[in-house]
Design an enzyme around this catalytic site. Structure first.
Site: not given
Ligand code: A2P
Length: 276
Positions: A53, A193, A231, A233-234, A239, A243
């Site tokens: 990442y 998602l 896990i 991500k946002s 959000r 979540n």
């Protein structure tokens, strides 16, 4: 209102992991610091990163800035396919710890098995050593199929405590989850998602309206009720908050069955055997 308390799942090595973590894939060093600070303030305790990442420096800065002590946080990182093998994987983990500014992580994962390289068993043996040396509390894998899991278990006698795989209503990984349960392996869902694509499914939109929550909350609650670790991500604070706000409602059997009808095998990422 106090932030939600995220339940822990017990792992086969006797440790536990928060059932919801903050995913950082595609959040760069410049943005991940503030995102982690916000996530921890909102109640997240687990952070998922990876050497691939290219944000471990920012994740480390975020951890030091965050309002919870390191000892309350659960940090996962991963070794990329180009770094498999005994010498390279050990060097990769040391470099990750250096970038994170940590003396150990909580969970270390082989990111992809890359079966054509045939180095994942050797890497797993190195992970067992790194765990004994205290560089990581727990060891696991990501994107492993039953075949890859069976091979490392048969060759070393040590099962991963977690297999992190692509999992969402389109690809619920039913057979793999059964295999995990039989071998004491917890299932973590990446892209829970489906990179937000599953949120516009009419079934999800209808349930969101019925339960008076957002489509993302419906999907994440479905994961929790299946026993998955998620896990999401946002980079948007509202959000990130939404979540983990999953404990004020429960999906009934009819809702779970309706979501099960969405299975179509569609993946947003690679099949485990296709990435080297
Ligand atoms: P963003 O970062 O702009 O909020 P996944 O975790 O399955 O990979 O999904 C991540 C994607 O879903 C990102 O594009 C993220 O966008 C979006 N996302 C995350 N949480 C929500 C939410 N609660 N509602 C709508 N979209 C969301």
């Amino acid at each position: 209102m106090p932030p939600p308390v995220i339940p822990d799942l017990l792992l086969a090595d006797g440790t536990s992991i928060p059932q919801i973590g903050f995913g950082t894939y595609k959040i760069d060093n410049d943005h991940v610091v503030a995102a982690i600070d916000a996530a921890v303030a909102l109640g997240y305790r687990a952070i998922d990163t990876a050497a691939f990442y290219k944000n471990e420096t920012g994740v480390g800065d975020g951890i030091r800035l965050a309002s919870a002590p390191r000892s309350d946080l659960y940090i996962t990182t991963k070794v990329w396919t180009t770094e498999l093998g005994a010498t390279k994987s050990r060097a990769s983990v040391m470099a990750s710890l250096d970038r994170l500014g940590l003396d150990h992580v909580d969970l270390l994962l082989i990111h992809w098995p890359a079966p054509k390289l045939d180095l994942y068993v050797e890497t797993w043996k190195t992970f067992i050593e790194l765990q004994a040396e205290g560089k990581t509390t727990s060891i696991g894998v990501s994107n492993f199929t039953e075949e890859h899991l069976s091979r490392i278990i048969d060759d070393t006698g040590v099962a991963p405590v977690v297999n992190q795989v692509e999992l969402h209503p389109w690809e619920p990984q039913t057979a793999l989850r059964k295999f995990h349960a039989a071998h004491g392996i917890a299932t973590t869902a990446w892209s829970p998602l489906a990179r937000n694509q599953v949120l516009s499914e009419p079934v999800i939109v209808r349930l969101a309206s019925e339960y008076e929550v957002s489509p993302a909350q419906i999907v994440l609650r479905w994961h929790l009720q299946l026993g998955n670790i998620v896990i999401p991500k946002s980079t948007h604070v509202e959000r990130i908050a939404q979540n983990i706000d999953l404990f004020g409602f429960e999906l009934d059997d009819a809702a779970m069955a309706a979501i099960a009808t969405l299975e179509n095998g569609h993946r947003t990422g690679n099949h485990p055997n296709d990435r080297n």
